[in-house]
Design an enzyme around this catalytic site. Sequence first.
Site, mmCIF file in Angstrom:
data_model
loop_
_atom_site.group_PDB
_atom_site.id
_atom_site.type_symbol
_atom_site.label_atom_id
_atom_site.label_comp_id
_atom_site.label_asym_id
_atom_site.label_seq_id
_atom_site.Cartn_x
_atom_site.Cartn_y
_atom_site.Cartn_z
ATOM 1 N N PRO A 16 35.206 36.313 48.084
ATOM 2 C CA PRO A 16 36.651 36.079 48.060
ATOM 3 C C PRO A 16 37.475 37.115 48.826
ATOM 4 O O PRO A 16 37.173 38.309 48.796
ATOM 5 C CB PRO A 16 36.997 36.114 46.566
ATOM 6 C CG PRO A 16 35.867 36.828 45.922
ATOM 7 C CD PRO A 16 34.649 36.535 46.744
ATOM 8 N N ASN A 17 38.497 36.591 49.475
ATOM 9 C CA ASN A 17 39.525 37.365 50.193
ATOM 10 C C ASN A 17 39.043 37.984 51.502
ATOM 11 O O ASN A 17 39.837 38.599 52.213
ATOM 12 C CB ASN A 17 40.136 38.456 49.279
ATOM 13 C CG ASN A 17 40.886 37.848 48.132
ATOM 14 O OD1 ASN A 17 41.671 36.909 48.331
ATOM 15 N ND2 ASN A 17 40.652 38.320 46.932
ATOM 16 N N ARG A 24 45.343 42.590 56.287
ATOM 17 C CA ARG A 24 45.898 43.412 55.191
ATOM 18 C C ARG A 24 44.870 44.488 54.851
ATOM 19 O O ARG A 24 43.715 44.392 55.225
ATOM 20 C CB ARG A 24 46.145 42.569 53.934
ATOM 21 C CG ARG A 24 46.835 41.280 54.187
ATOM 22 C CD ARG A 24 48.147 41.190 53.423
ATOM 23 N NE ARG A 24 48.840 39.978 53.848
ATOM 24 C CZ ARG A 24 48.637 38.785 53.300
ATOM 25 N NH1 ARG A 24 47.825 38.672 52.287
ATOM 26 N NH2 ARG A 24 49.270 37.731 53.756
ATOM 27 N N TYR A 29 39.692 48.620 54.799
ATOM 28 C CA TYR A 29 38.603 47.801 55.346
ATOM 29 C C TYR A 29 38.559 47.745 56.876
ATOM 30 O O TYR A 29 37.668 47.117 57.444
ATOM 31 C CB TYR A 29 38.704 46.371 54.780
ATOM 32 C CG TYR A 29 38.583 46.333 53.276
ATOM 33 C CD1 TYR A 29 37.429 46.785 52.644
ATOM 34 C CD2 TYR A 29 39.630 45.888 52.480
ATOM 35 C CE1 TYR A 29 37.313 46.786 51.267
ATOM 36 C CE2 TYR A 29 39.525 45.874 51.097
ATOM 37 C CZ TYR A 29 38.372 46.322 50.496
ATOM 38 O OH TYR A 29 38.254 46.323 49.133
ATOM 39 N N ASN A 80 28.050 39.461 51.082
ATOM 40 C CA ASN A 80 29.059 40.380 50.560
ATOM 41 C C ASN A 80 29.793 39.597 49.474
ATOM 42 O O ASN A 80 30.671 38.787 49.790
ATOM 43 C CB ASN A 80 30.034 40.833 51.653
ATOM 44 C CG ASN A 80 31.036 41.850 51.096
ATOM 45 O OD1 ASN A 80 31.143 42.033 49.875
ATOM 46 N ND2 ASN A 80 31.777 42.502 51.983
ATOM 47 N N ALA A 83 34.780 40.964 45.463
ATOM 48 C CA ALA A 83 35.123 41.358 44.083
ATOM 49 C C ALA A 83 34.143 40.799 43.062
ATOM 50 O O ALA A 83 33.948 41.388 41.984
ATOM 51 C CB ALA A 83 36.549 40.903 43.752
ATOM 52 N N GLU A 104 22.529 42.759 50.020
ATOM 53 C CA GLU A 104 23.967 42.854 49.713
ATOM 54 C C GLU A 104 24.619 43.868 50.645
ATOM 55 O O GLU A 104 24.049 44.948 50.864
ATOM 56 C CB GLU A 104 24.130 43.295 48.258
ATOM 57 C CG GLU A 104 25.578 43.520 47.851
ATOM 58 C CD GLU A 104 25.719 43.717 46.348
ATOM 59 O OE1 GLU A 104 25.176 42.897 45.575
ATOM 60 O OE2 GLU A 104 26.377 44.694 45.949
ATOM 61 N N HIS A 106 28.426 45.834 51.856
ATOM 62 C CA HIS A 106 29.833 46.135 51.606
ATOM 63 C C HIS A 106 30.388 46.933 52.774
ATOM 64 O O HIS A 106 29.712 47.837 53.287
ATOM 65 C CB HIS A 106 30.002 46.941 50.315
ATOM 66 C CG HIS A 106 29.598 46.163 49.114
ATOM 67 N ND1 HIS A 106 30.380 45.164 48.600
ATOM 68 C CD2 HIS A 106 28.479 46.206 48.373
ATOM 69 C CE1 HIS A 106 29.750 44.622 47.567
ATOM 70 N NE2 HIS A 106 28.597 45.231 47.415
ATOM 71 N N LEU A 107 31.598 46.622 53.126
ATOM 72 C CA LEU A 107 32.277 47.373 54.180
ATOM 73 C C LEU A 107 32.515 48.809 53.724
ATOM 74 O O LEU A 107 32.255 49.766 54.455
ATOM 75 C CB LEU A 107 33.631 46.715 54.481
ATOM 76 C CG LEU A 107 33.562 45.319 55.103
ATOM 77 C CD1 LEU A 107 34.771 44.497 54.690
ATOM 78 C CD2 LEU A 107 33.476 45.439 56.615
ATOM 79 N N SER A 108 33.032 48.935 52.511
ATOM 80 C CA SER A 108 33.382 50.265 52.001
ATOM 81 C C SER A 108 32.235 50.827 51.177
ATOM 82 O O SER A 108 31.349 50.082 50.742
ATOM 83 C CB SER A 108 34.639 50.152 51.128
ATOM 84 O OG SER A 108 34.406 49.287 50.024
ATOM 85 N N ARG A 113 34.777 54.783 45.414
ATOM 86 C CA ARG A 113 36.078 54.185 45.123
ATOM 87 C C ARG A 113 36.348 54.158 43.613
ATOM 88 O O ARG A 113 35.748 54.924 42.870
ATOM 89 C CB ARG A 113 36.135 52.801 45.772
ATOM 90 C CG ARG A 113 35.948 52.876 47.300
ATOM 91 C CD ARG A 113 36.091 51.540 47.936
ATOM 92 N NE ARG A 113 37.423 50.983 47.718
ATOM 93 C CZ ARG A 113 37.739 49.714 47.944
ATOM 94 N NH1 ARG A 113 36.842 48.882 48.405
ATOM 95 N NH2 ARG A 113 38.972 49.279 47.720
ATOM 96 N N ARG A 117 34.434 49.673 40.626
ATOM 97 C CA ARG A 117 33.645 49.169 41.784
ATOM 98 C C ARG A 117 32.258 49.810 41.847
ATOM 99 O O ARG A 117 31.446 49.464 42.691
ATOM 100 C CB ARG A 117 34.374 49.448 43.094
ATOM 101 C CG ARG A 117 35.665 48.670 43.254
ATOM 102 C CD ARG A 117 36.252 48.852 44.635
ATOM 103 N NE ARG A 117 37.682 48.645 44.624
ATOM 104 C CZ ARG A 117 38.274 47.466 44.767
ATOM 105 N NH1 ARG A 117 37.576 46.381 44.958
ATOM 106 N NH2 ARG A 117 39.600 47.354 44.730
HETATM 107 O O1 CA2 Z 1 33.720 46.919 50.594
HETATM 108 C C1 CA2 Z 1 33.497 45.720 50.473
HETATM 109 O O2 CA2 Z 1 32.941 45.043 51.339
HETATM 110 C C2 CA2 Z 1 33.970 44.999 49.206
HETATM 111 O O3 CA2 Z 1 32.992 44.009 48.893
HETATM 112 C C3 CA2 Z 1 35.286 44.334 49.571
HETATM 113 C C4 CA2 Z 1 35.923 43.628 48.372
HETATM 114 C C5 CA2 Z 1 36.025 44.572 47.173
HETATM 115 O O4 CA2 Z 1 36.510 43.867 46.050
HETATM 116 C C6 CA2 Z 1 34.682 45.181 46.820
HETATM 117 O O5 CA2 Z 1 34.860 46.088 45.756
HETATM 118 C C7 CA2 Z 1 34.116 45.920 48.018
HETATM 119 C C8 CA2 Z 1 37.325 43.133 48.757
HETATM 120 C C9 CA2 Z 1 37.284 42.092 49.834
HETATM 121 C C10 CA2 Z 1 38.688 41.619 50.107
HETATM 122 O O6 CA2 Z 1 39.144 42.228 51.292
HETATM 123 C C11 CA2 Z 1 40.470 42.190 51.566
HETATM 124 C C12 CA2 Z 1 40.822 42.376 52.875
HETATM 125 C C13 CA2 Z 1 42.133 42.381 53.220
HETATM 126 C C14 CA2 Z 1 43.114 42.199 52.245
HETATM 127 C C15 CA2 Z 1 42.762 42.020 50.928
HETATM 128 C C16 CA2 Z 1 41.432 42.020 50.589
#
Ligand code: CA2
Length: 163
Positions: A16-17, A24, A29, A80, A83, A104, A106-108, A113, A117
Amino acid sequence: MKPSQRKIKLLVVHGPNLQLLGRREVSVYGKSTLKDINTDLVREAAALNVEVDFFQSNHEGELVDKIGTAADAYAGILINPAAYTHTSIAIRDALLGCGLPAVEVHLSNIYQREEFRHKSLTAPACRAQIAGFGRDSYRLGLTGLARIVRQPASPVRKKRRKI
Ligand code: CA2
């Protein structure tokens, strides 16, 4: 064409997202969009001699359905879960149930964090996790997944006869 000559197909699942990437939360990210990441993966897949398909959804059930049928067409999953990483027993069960190796990404670096998370419910259902390399996490994850998929199944150990 013999089945052994068919190209390995891998499924890339975006949670999601992630469709908002690059528009954003750029400070967290980065500037890359999901399209940029998918373009990297198509290029990397060509270098690895595998094929990739992409699936993004904001809906847990859709992600579960896609993972649940993935074994019909794919040899492995790069995911990925975004959330849902931290909340979804359903996606964890789908990954365990599909019988495919998954990696799996993750970008971050989720461990640097907020505390909520730090826990991934989905990582124990995966063969490996890569986090914190930004957009490169996906490329590195795909390389690892291709290696896992190509690994020959470990030989069954012969039982020793009692003497
Ligand atoms: O670091 C990652 O790849 C995450 O999976 C990204 C998720 C976050 O909930 C995980 O804890 C770590 C969030 C992805 C949504 O990304 C957005 C990008 C722009 C604006 C809002 C959300």
